[in-house]
Design an enzyme around this catalytic site. Structure first.
Site, PDB file in Angstrom:
ATOM      1  N   GLU A 167      -1.418   1.089  -2.396  1.00  0.00           N
ATOM      2  CA  GLU A 167      -2.316   0.366  -1.477  1.00  0.00           C
ATOM      3  C   GLU A 167      -1.994  -1.132  -1.452  1.00  0.00           C
ATOM      4  O   GLU A 167      -2.041  -1.775  -0.398  1.00  0.00           O
ATOM      5  CB  GLU A 167      -3.786   0.553  -1.907  1.00  0.00           C
ATOM      6  CG  GLU A 167      -4.272   1.992  -1.904  1.00  0.00           C
ATOM      7  CD  GLU A 167      -4.519   2.562  -0.512  1.00  0.00           C
ATOM      8  OE1 GLU A 167      -4.301   1.847   0.489  1.00  0.00           O
ATOM      9  OE2 GLU A 167      -4.921   3.738  -0.438  1.00  0.00           O
ATOM     10  N   ARG A 171      -0.763  -2.712   2.098  1.00  0.00           N
ATOM     11  CA  ARG A 171      -1.711  -3.617   2.761  1.00  0.00           C
ATOM     12  C   ARG A 171      -1.349  -5.082   2.530  1.00  0.00           C
ATOM     13  O   ARG A 171      -1.288  -5.864   3.473  1.00  0.00           O
ATOM     14  CB  ARG A 171      -3.136  -3.360   2.256  1.00  0.00           C
ATOM     15  CG  ARG A 171      -3.581  -1.939   2.538  1.00  0.00           C
ATOM     16  CD  ARG A 171      -5.066  -1.741   2.305  1.00  0.00           C
ATOM     17  NE  ARG A 171      -5.343  -0.332   2.038  1.00  0.00           N
ATOM     18  CZ  ARG A 171      -6.491   0.271   2.306  1.00  0.00           C
ATOM     19  NH1 ARG A 171      -7.480  -0.388   2.847  1.00  0.00           N
ATOM     20  NH2 ARG A 171      -6.668   1.545   2.026  1.00  0.00           N
ATOM     21  N   ASP A 300       1.198  12.744   3.411  1.00  0.00           N
ATOM     22  CA  ASP A 300       1.487  12.254   4.763  1.00  0.00           C
ATOM     23  C   ASP A 300       2.655  11.274   4.909  1.00  0.00           C
ATOM     24  O   ASP A 300       3.647  11.557   5.577  1.00  0.00           O
ATOM     25  CB  ASP A 300       0.221  11.645   5.392  1.00  0.00           C
ATOM     26  CG  ASP A 300      -0.534  10.673   4.459  1.00  0.00           C
ATOM     27  OD1 ASP A 300      -0.037  10.375   3.365  1.00  0.00           O
ATOM     28  OD2 ASP A 300      -1.616  10.214   4.857  1.00  0.00           O
ATOM     29  N   GLU A 475      -5.402   7.078  12.667  1.00  0.00           N
ATOM     30  CA  GLU A 475      -4.207   7.895  12.907  1.00  0.00           C
ATOM     31  C   GLU A 475      -4.086   8.427  14.330  1.00  0.00           C
ATOM     32  O   GLU A 475      -2.987   8.505  14.885  1.00  0.00           O
ATOM     33  CB  GLU A 475      -4.124   9.050  11.903  1.00  0.00           C
ATOM     34  CG  GLU A 475      -3.669   8.623  10.504  1.00  0.00           C
ATOM     35  CD  GLU A 475      -4.718   7.829   9.721  1.00  0.00           C
ATOM     36  OE1 GLU A 475      -5.916   7.907  10.076  1.00  0.00           O
ATOM     37  OE2 GLU A 475      -4.346   7.125   8.765  1.00  0.00           O
TER      38      GLU A 475
END
Ligand SMILES: *[C@@H]1O[C@H](CO)[C@@H](O)[C@H](O)[C@H]1NC(C)=O
Ligand SMILES: *[C@@H]1O[C@H](CO)[C@@H](O)[C@H](O)[C@H]1NC(C)=O
Ligand SMILES: *[C@@H]1O[C@H](CO)[C@@H](O)[C@H](O)[C@H]1NC(C)=O
Length: 579
Positions: A167, A171, A300, A475
């Site tokens: 993360e 980010r 994913d 998404e």
């Protein structure tokens, strides 16, 4: 429960492929002059943009064409200015409330009007840095100056707490790198990116070279994730590469590149022949663990970054194309399924299961996370690049421009986006976190649940299940944006506008900000008091780009990291490829 899905037998997770060498070895070429030209052009563009804003401060970015590469054949779709500006207004509604109540805090709670940090050690710019490139793209000059000043004066990574490696990379590192590029190389962003990158680097000091899940930024120490027995999710290990590779490219520090690339080599050596990967891997031995296979959480972006690594280096690293092509064939063979009634195409999951004689089998589960909706656009993008016979396919592509795999993936992507839109058929028009699809013999009462898909555990007058929430995820709009750019089909703008209006109607907090809703099938909604940072970094950015002039951030010249931070395509200046 024997009938719950087709039981499929597949090769066990312990089967390895032989890593035959397909690594392309690209030497540094004359990339620098071109890069400078591109950067100069971007600088000029940024200046032009800001000047234009002075004249019309209420508008977002004015219509414009990015100068330079390969735009000659890209038809431009002009902006839908009213809708684009409505998205800018929504962004300001989110940002200004955050700035008022919680500037600098990692996360924002718009109803309580407070912020919070990920650890007790203090914030690391999660929300600010995640939002800056959207601010630049939207041309919000005042907001940009304040956010930049916060980064220059207040942002500190001297934080003695454990932060999630993945993360933080996607980010914060990703946000700093794209801010650097889009600001016309403002050095403050690169300095911070370099500092953060060097603090994260120790996570790769494991036996296999796969990263640890957590990083203590002050101590510069990788920390295993005790919650998952020290395992790391596959997506977390394989979704650091765009960021570290671009950092290496900018700084000429090859170690960033090598650490990130080694992860891919280790994963490839441990992969199954199907191209599908279980969602957990152990960072000591670098082996996949027997665990579910899915395109949703923890799986994913492994698949997303296979394609994007190939695109990032201008389609020079064929090893990623090969891995991507194999993986997409695995998905097509094992996971693409159709719903019972109207034949909606969806992506199922495989869950490992011991059979009676102790062998490993895989049970197909008709469950699709909202996260899977990234795949529609990704398949279409893959079809026009990895699956293309020419370098510049038409918009939309014609069949003779695509390989058979490209045609197959294109059609699957188009259908999957329609399925994702079908999951917006709820009381609020928002899609749930997880949709289950009807299959024969699933024991569901046909009079109680819809014919195609349903939210598992949802019952009238009962507390909503976790699956029923919408947490401002991007998404579906991400895929819609890509589909629009690759087709020019106005239906995608209609799709995006419908989603935007549902967000406005049900997630917008009048005093400022947006909140998650806990049940997409309940009106009026109940909120969960959290505005995820990806609302500003992804959802509103993709909506903005959907309605903007199509020459803003062309897909030929940029890859978007998994947090929607655009990074420019470049020709690698270091020797690449596995050996
Ligand atoms: C978050 O961390 C920053 C930096 O240490 C601090 O200034 C701020 O007060 C913290 N916010 C909260 C809500 O604790
Ligand atoms: C592809 O680009 C070439 C020039 O590089 C151009 O002549 C050709 O028309 C383009 N093809 C398409 C389908 O746009
Ligand atoms: C990508 O490669 C093509 C040649 O295949 C070249 O014309 C183009 O300039 C390269 N793009 C970048 C950003 O280096």
């Amino acid at each position: 429960m024997e009938e719950l899905g087709v039981r499929q037998r597949k090769k066990a997770a312990t089967e390895f492929t032989n890593g035959h060498d397909t690594g392309s070895e690209t030497k540094s070429g004359p990339a620098f002059p071109k890069v400078y030209i591109l950067l100069a052009a971007l600088l000029a563009l940024a200046l032009y943009n800001f000047l234009a804003l002075v004249k019309s401060p209420l508008l977002g970015a004015p219509t414009r064409h990015l100068p330079g590469v390969r735009t000659h054949y890209v038809p431009t779709f002009t902006a839908d200015e009213a809708k684009r500006d409505a998205v800018v207004e929504a962004f300001k509604h989110a940002w200004l409330a955050y700035e008022r109540d919680a500037m600098g805090d990692d996360e924002y709670h718009p109803i309580a009007h407070t912020g919070s940090n990920l650890t007790k050690a203090g914030g690391i710019g999660y929300t600010v840095v995640d939002s800056i490139d959207t601010i630049i793209i939207m041309g919000l000059e005042d907001e940009y100056q304040r956010a930049r000043a916060w980064v220059a004066d207040k942002l500190s990574f001297e934080r003695d707490g454990n932060f999630n490696t993945f993360e933080t990379t996607i980010r914060v590192l990703g946000g700093l790198l794209s801010a650097y590029h889009l600001s016309g190389d403002d050095p403050v962003f690169l300095e911070k990116a370099q500092e953060l990158g060097s603090r994260i680097l120790p996570v790769f000091e494991t036996e296999s070279g796969l990263p640890l899940s957590l990083i203590n930024l002050a101590l510069r120490e990788g920390v295993p994730d005790r919650d998952n027995g020290g395992l790391i999710s596959t997506a977390e290990a394989s979704t650091l590469q765009l960021e570290f590779r671009y950092l290496a490219y900018l700084t000429d520090e090859d170690t960033y590149w090598e650490k990130a690339e080694n992860v891919m080599a280790v994963l490839r050596a441990s992969a199954m022949t199907s191209g599908l990967v279980p969602i957990f891997v152990d960072s000591k031995m670098g082996r996949y663990q027997t665990s579910p296979i899915r395109l949703g959480s923890r799986g994913d972006s492994y698949y997303e970054y296979l394609l994007k690594q190939y695109l990032q280096t201008n389609q020079t690293e064929l090893v990623y194309r090969e891995m991507y092509d194999t993986a997409m064939t695995g998905i097509q063979t094992h996971l693409v399924k159709r719903g019972l009634s109207s034949q909606l195409l969806y992506i199922a999951e495989l869950n490992p299961e011991r059979t009676q004689n102790g062998e490993l089998g895989w049970r197909l589960t008709p469950k699709q996370d909202h996260l899977v909706c990234f795949l529609g656009g990704s398949l279409m993008l893959g079809a026009t690049t990895s699956g293309a016979l020419t370098h510049n396919v038409s918009i939309p592509p014609s069949t003779d421009e695509l390989t058979n795999q490209g045609k197959r993936d294109w059609l699957t992507g188009v259908e999957l986006i329609d399925t994702c839109m079908a999951t917006h058929d709820t009381q609020t028009g928002l899609a749930p976190e997880i949709a289950h699809f009807r299959i024969l013999g699933d024991g569901m009462d046909g009079s109680m649940v819809p014919a195609d898909w349903y939210i598992k555990g949802a019952r009238p007058n009962a507390p909503p299940p976790f699956d029923a929430r919408y947490i401002l995820r991007p998404e579906t709009v991400e895929s819609i944006f890509i589909a629009f750019r690759l087709t020019g089909d106005p239906k995608y703008r209609d799709y995006g506008w419908a989603i935007f209006q549902a967000i406005e109607k049900h997630c917008r907090i009048p005093t400022g900000g947006y909140a998650s809703v806990i049940n997409v099938d309940q009106v009026p909604v109940e909120y969960d008091d959290k505005m995820e940072t990806f609302l500003m970094s992804e959802t509103l950015k993709y909506l903005y780009l959907l309605f903007a002039d199509s020459s803003v951030l062309p897909l030929n010249d940029y890859v978007f990291n998994t947090e929607a931070h655009p990074l420019p395509v470049f020709n690698p200046t270091i020797r690449t490829g596995f050996s």
